[in-house]
Design an enzyme around this catalytic site. Sequence first.
Site, PDB file in Angstrom:
ATOM      1  N   LYS A 127      -4.023  -1.794  10.281  1.00 14.91           N
ATOM      2  CA  LYS A 127      -4.330  -1.880   8.853  1.00 14.91           C
ATOM      3  C   LYS A 127      -4.569  -3.302   8.367  1.00 14.91           C
ATOM      4  CE  LYS A 127      -3.381   2.407   7.222  1.00 14.91           C
ATOM      5  NZ  LYS A 127      -4.175   3.140   6.231  1.00 14.91           N
ATOM      6  N   TYR A 174       1.231   5.729  -0.476  1.00 15.61           N
ATOM      7  CA  TYR A 174       0.806   6.966   0.200  1.00 15.61           C
ATOM      8  C   TYR A 174       0.993   8.080  -0.823  1.00 15.61           C
ATOM      9  CZ  TYR A 174       0.819  10.086   4.410  1.00 15.61           C
ATOM     10  OH  TYR A 174       0.552  11.023   5.398  1.00 15.61           O
ATOM     11  N   ASP A 227      -9.094   0.161   1.960  1.00 17.23           N
ATOM     12  CA  ASP A 227      -8.140  -0.316   2.958  1.00 17.23           C
ATOM     13  C   ASP A 227      -8.625   0.159   4.340  1.00 17.23           C
ATOM     14  OD1 ASP A 227      -5.848  -1.662   3.759  1.00 17.23           O
ATOM     15  OD2 ASP A 227      -4.649   0.158   3.759  1.00 17.23           O
ATOM     16  N   GLU A 275      -9.936  12.488   7.588  1.00 17.84           N
ATOM     17  CA  GLU A 275      -9.823  13.779   6.909  1.00 17.84           C
ATOM     18  C   GLU A 275     -11.170  14.488   6.836  1.00 17.84           C
ATOM     19  OE1 GLU A 275      -7.098  13.670   3.228  1.00 17.84           O
ATOM     20  OE2 GLU A 275      -7.746  11.597   3.522  1.00 17.84           O
ATOM     21  N   THR A 310      -4.753   6.306   0.176  1.00 16.73           N
ATOM     22  CA  THR A 310      -5.970   7.126   0.158  1.00 16.73           C
ATOM     23  C   THR A 310      -5.922   8.171  -0.947  1.00 16.73           C
ATOM     24  OG1 THR A 310      -6.178   6.855   2.540  1.00 16.73           O
ATOM     25  CG2 THR A 310      -7.462   8.618   1.532  1.00 16.73           C
ATOM     26  N   ARG A 313       0.881  16.940  12.825  1.00 10.93           N
ATOM     27  CA  ARG A 313       2.024  17.817  13.121  1.00 10.93           C
ATOM     28  C   ARG A 313       1.642  19.260  12.811  1.00 10.93           C
ATOM     29  NH1 ARG A 313       3.715  13.595  10.124  1.00 10.93           N
ATOM     30  NH2 ARG A 313       3.852  14.886   8.242  1.00 10.93           N
ATOM     31  N   ASP A 363       0.851  -1.189   0.000  1.00 13.77           N
ATOM     32  CA  ASP A 363       0.000   0.000   0.000  1.00 13.77           C
ATOM     33  C   ASP A 363       0.887   1.240   0.000  1.00 13.77           C
ATOM     34  OD1 ASP A 363      -2.549   1.135  -0.059  1.00 13.77           O
ATOM     35  OD2 ASP A 363      -2.530   1.521   2.081  1.00 13.77           O
ATOM     36  N   THR A 410      -8.712  -5.691   3.975  1.00 14.14           N
ATOM     37  CA  THR A 410      -8.636  -4.806   2.821  1.00 14.14           C
ATOM     38  C   THR A 410      -9.609  -5.349   1.788  1.00 14.14           C
ATOM     39  OG1 THR A 410      -6.303  -4.270   3.215  1.00 14.14           O
ATOM     40  CG2 THR A 410      -7.155  -3.878   1.001  1.00 14.14           C
ATOM     41  N   TYR A 447       2.183   2.786  15.366  1.00 16.33           N
ATOM     42  CA  TYR A 447       2.876   2.960  14.088  1.00 16.33           C
ATOM     43  C   TYR A 447       4.280   3.534  14.213  1.00 16.33           C
ATOM     44  CZ  TYR A 447       2.429   8.071  13.549  1.00 16.33           C
ATOM     45  OH  TYR A 447       2.552   9.428  13.671  1.00 16.33           O
TER      46      TYR A 447
END
Length: 392
Positions: free
Chosen positions: A233, A109, A213, A338, A324, A123, A107, A237, A224
């Site tokens: 995760k 990103y 996912d 999100e 995503t 952050r 997967d 899926t 993580y």
Amino acid sequence: MRTRIEVAPDSLFGPDNLPYGVFAPQRGPYRVGVRLGEAVIDLAVALDDPIFAAPSLNPFLAQGPARWREVRERVRQLADTEIPDEAVHSLAEVDLRLPIEVGDYVDFYASIDHATNLGRLFRPDAEPLLPNWRHLPVGYHGRAGTVVVSGTDIVRPRGQRRTDSGAPDFGPSKRLDIEAELGFVVGVGSDLAHPIEIDDFAEHVFGVALVNDWSARDIQAWEYQPLGPFLGKSFATSLSAWITPMAALESARIALPAQDPEPLPYLRAADPWGLDVALTVHWDGAAVSYPPYSRMYWSPAQMLAHLTANGAATRTGDLYASGTISGPDPDQRGSFIELSWGGSEPIHVNGQKRTFLEDGDEIVITASSPGRPDVRRIGLGEVRGRVWPARD
């Protein structure tokens, strides 16, 4: 007896699409079929070819691009003629299963909008993108054994979650989420220590499928660091039952968004391209998001080239997904972390304010892309799943 399959003029599954799946007719074994309109063509019967009597696409995929083109052309010709009755089945009357035997699952990103949103959430006082993000397609190895076909129920996972005291407890995820993605299916693998060159994508990748996912954000947040996603995760899926050949998406190819800085040479394609695929996320029947794949920063070819750059081998049936898919607008975000901005801005779903998934919720992701000028659009089917309570 022979029949002609009638396809509605506004169908997303006309003769320019022809996605592949694995189905079982009533009182019959699983075998390979192609969807045309609301019918499934049994290729073992229609083409008189025993390779399609297998309960997986893998044997056919391993035959390579020349064979893929030959079969697609023969099926397109069939679509314009009458087909033996015994080769035609109603889509509503067949059972669909996972269309491939998944060897490895990776997967990525690859959405700059998704990565930026999560960076701002996690952050808020720092640069959203980490220093490596614009230099390589960030990814992780998933769990092939928990890739399930669309329609499979999703049991809420359990795991360690951080409490207000800072110490963990163990229990069902309270922040269960989705990730709307596009998956790419490897047809012809590569040998160990032989990276796939970026311009050789078409020699290896057969097609695409929708992916959800599922993600347990509270489990993920605790576990993580420093090694990345694991139990948050790997529990499930979901993959569409239909694999759309890359040949059906020729009209969906678009220029890749500008990449700054310029990628290293092994990630530079002679003709860099992306895909114009429009997704819709439905939550309990309500459309809540419209992620655009056209915004993806890293291309499918770049992901494959990077996946094998260290000499990692690939196999027929390997699956890698985009991560995503999100866009710059609030209603284009492909995950609920999100959409709800970390749970602080509830989403309106059928008159209710929601943040993360509750037991009984059903998620359906659909997608389509441009067809030829005289074709309306090409459909990528759907990926569906309903959440069930955690098991004791």
